[in-house]
Structure formats: structure tokens, C-alpha cells
Design an enzyme around this catalytic site. Structure first.
Site, short mmCIF file in Angstrom:
data_model
loop_
_atom_site.label_atom_id
_atom_site.label_comp_id
_atom_site.label_asym_id
_atom_site.label_seq_id
_atom_site.Cartn_x
_atom_site.Cartn_y
_atom_site.Cartn_z
CG HIS A 18 -1.91 -1.21 1.20
ND1 HIS A 18 -2.91 -1.36 0.29
CD2 HIS A 18 -1.90 -2.50 1.92
CE1 HIS A 18 -3.56 -2.44 0.84
NE2 HIS A 18 -2.90 -3.01 1.63
CG ASP A 56 -2.52 -6.32 3.08
OD1 ASP A 56 -2.90 -5.40 2.26
OD2 ASP A 56 -2.36 -7.47 2.30
CD GLU A 97 9.54 -14.06 26.54
OE1 GLU A 97 10.31 -14.75 26.52
OE2 GLU A 97 9.22 -13.34 28.03
CB CYS A 123 19.01 2.30 10.51
SG CYS A 123 17.63 3.17 11.02
#
Length: 338
Positions: A18, A56, A97, A123
Site C-alpha cells: 500500500h 496489509d 518474546e 538501522c
């Protein structure tokens, strides 16, 4: 960290389905911008991010990581039973977990002797995962290792957008949280193997890393919000990137002019251009994904590499640099001989 016999056998990516335009987000923020005396389309003009992707509803990080991992295995034709370790590096998690890796391990039908665990380093997680797998291969412990990552930005973007479009939002809140609206969703995977069993792969020569953890307060995130000192983060991030790249050039004997592709972790237009100037990089050598995908966290670097390969921008013998800056701050530059 230098390797003599580690190859990238395959790399893959999955785009979330999307597309959410920044214009839509800026329109939602219109009343806040007007109330604070700020221009319309502020986010897009500041960042150069035109869109980001959402999965989604209900899609878990392990679902995206599984799709990317399965794609990498299918593309390479390697029997999953030969994978000795699976490392997930996603910032996003299904649960606190167990690990995301255990879900992906089960979904891919990997063997009971295949180690599986998560590595988290903002990152830089994917590059760190590559380093761990590379060390295991170099030591002869495994023949193949799979690194996966999937990021899901829907919840944090929607929650942040609701706060920043509310009448209680002030200039400080907007400044601290606006960068969160640039994060995107996507998945990537990389199969690494020993040059002994996968001589046709692309040589992963290793990586160089530097830490500047005194700057650990500049970018902090929770599942529903993020706080970023954008100006300081960029200044200190680019500074450590400059020092890291200087060390990497010395370690691998490469200069910016010798590199054919820079697969950079991309946050925004300003960040990418600043990083390119610091490294002496012509942006024609950096396959850009941030305009349509935003900041996809640790999935960004392998997604750039996979998309560059898909676009036929890589040729045998090309020198490729994999580079990123992670909140913390940490910086890594890796070298690949394609």
C-alpha cells in the site's frame, strides 16, 4: 573485520503493497501547519519523501521477513536444509518474546540444527547480521547463513499523525516527532555462503565500524512514537560517517571514485545529499529509494542492493559499498566485490 571466503549468494526484497503519499499526510496536518504558521506540504518539502509503504493490517514483521527469506532461497536454489543460521535484524517485532527469527525459522521450514536469533542495532542491524554470519562462515562453522529484516511503519505513523494533527500539538512536539512520519515498510533478505560451496557468489570483503555512543539521545523510538533531534543527528551522523569512510578506504584500498555503487541507508533528501557530499559520492552512484519508500530502517541497505540488481545496475567486478548510520550513534561501511 575482513573476510577471505565469504560470498553474497543472493539478495531479495519485498515492497509492502500500500502506497501512502506524503501529500495525504500533509493534508491531514494542514490545520496544525496553519495554526503554527508553517507552510503547506511541509513534510514533503523538508524531506523529499513523496511516499512510504504500509503492509496489509495484521501483517507481522515475521510475515514480511518470511516472504523475503523465501524469495532469496528460491532465487538461489539453495536447499533450506543447508542454512546453518538465520538472523533477523528487524527493529519491528511481532512480540517482545519470542524472537522474530523463530517465527521465520518455522515458516521457512529450516532444520532443527539451524541457529536462529535476533540482532538489534537500529538501522545498522542488517549490516551487523551480515558480519556475524560472515564470521561464522569464515571460521568454517556453517556453509550458508540467512539474514532477514522486515519493517512495519503503519502503527507508528498512524499514531504519530493522530497526535500531530490534534489541536494540542505545539511547535516542540511537531519538531521532535515529524521525522517519524517518513518511516516506511518493506522487507529484505540476504543469503551468504562460503566461497568453497558457492564460488559463483559476490565477495563480501568485510566492514569497518565506528561508535559515537555519547550521542545516544538524538533519536529514540517506541512502538507508537519517535523523538528525533534532526539537526544534531544529521551533523553528528555525517561526522562519524566521514571518519568511518576514511578508515574503510584505508582498509579496502578503495576511493570514492573507484566505487561503482553506494548502497546507502536513506532517511531523507537532506540526509542523503549530506552523506553523499561527505563521502565524495556522485548520487548517480547511489540507487535512491527514499523518495518512494521513505526510511525503511535496517532493511534499507539490502533493499537498495536488491533493487539495483533488479534494475541491472550491477556488473561482475563492480565495487559496492554498503553504508549506514544507526541511532546510537553507530556507523558501518561494508565492501562487496560484485
Amino acid at each position: 573485520m575482513r573476510f577471505q571466503g565469504v560470498n553474497i549468494v543472493g539478495v531479495s526484497h519485498v515492497d509492502a503493497p500500500h502506497r501512502i503519499s506524503t501529500e495525504e499526510i500533509d493534508n491531514t496536518m494542514a490545520s496544525t501547519y496553519a495554526r503554527l504558521g508553517l507552510p503547506a506540504r511541509l513534510l514533503e518539502n523538508l524531506t523529499g519523501v513523496r511516499a512510504r509503504r504500509f503492509w496489509d493490517p495484521g501483517t507481522q514483521p515475521s510475515d514480511g521477513a518470511t516472504m523475503a527469506g523465501r524469495r532469496a532461497l528460491e532465487q538461489t536454489g539453495v536447499d533450506p536444509a543447508r542454512v546453518g543460521v538465520l538472523i533477523n535484524t528487524s527493529v519491528c517485532r511481532d512480540w517482545v518474546e519470542p524472537s522474530v527469527a523463530c517465527f521465520v525459522h518455522n515458516n521457512l521450514g529450516l532444520s532443527e540444527t539451524c541457529l536462529n536469533f535476533d540482532i538489534g542495532n537500529a538501522c545498522l542491524g542488517f549490516l551487523d547480521g551480515m558480519g556475524v554470519v560472515g564470521n561464522m562462515i569464515e571460521r568454517g562453522q556453517i556453509d550458508y547463513g540467512l539474514v532477514v529484516d522486515a519493517e512495519s511503519s503503519r502503527y507508528v505513523v498512524e499514531q504519530t499523525l493522530a497526535r500531530l494533527s490534534h489541536e494540542s500539538c505545539d511547535e516542540t512536539m511537531l519538531k521532535q516527532q515529524l521525522a517519524t512520519l517518513t518511516v516506511g515498510s518493506g522487507a529484505a533478505a540476504m543469503l551468504l555462503g562460503s566461497a568453497r560451496v558457492a564460488p559463483e557468489g559476490h565477495r563480501f570483503l568485510g566492514s569497518v565500524s565506528l561508535a559515537q555512543t555519547q550521542h545516544n539521545q538524538l533519536c529514540r523510538g517506541q512502538v507508537d512514537f519517535g523523538l528525533t533531534d534532526t539537526r544534531s543527528l544529521m551533523a553528528h551522523g555525517v561526522a562519524v560517517a566521514s571518519r568511518t569512510w576514511a578508515r574503510a578506504q584505508e582498509a579496502f584500498g578503495w576511493t570514492s571514485e573507484m566505487v561503482d555503487l553506494f548502497a546507502l541507508h536513506q532517511v531523507s533528501e537532506m540526509h542523503t545529499q549530506g552523506l553523499a557530499r561527505t563521502l565524495g559520492v556522485n548520487l548517480d552512484k547511489a540507487h535512491l529509494i527514499y523518495p518512494e519508500l521513505g526510511n525503511v530502517g535496517p532493511a534499507s541497505v539490502p533493499m537498495v542492493l536488491s533493487k539495483a540488481q533488479e534494475a541491472e545496475k550491477l556488473s561482475p567486478g563492480d565495487r559496492v559499498v554498503l553504508a549506514g548510520i544507526g541511532s546510537g550513534l553507530n556507523c558501518t561501511a561494508g565492501a562487496v566485490l560484485w
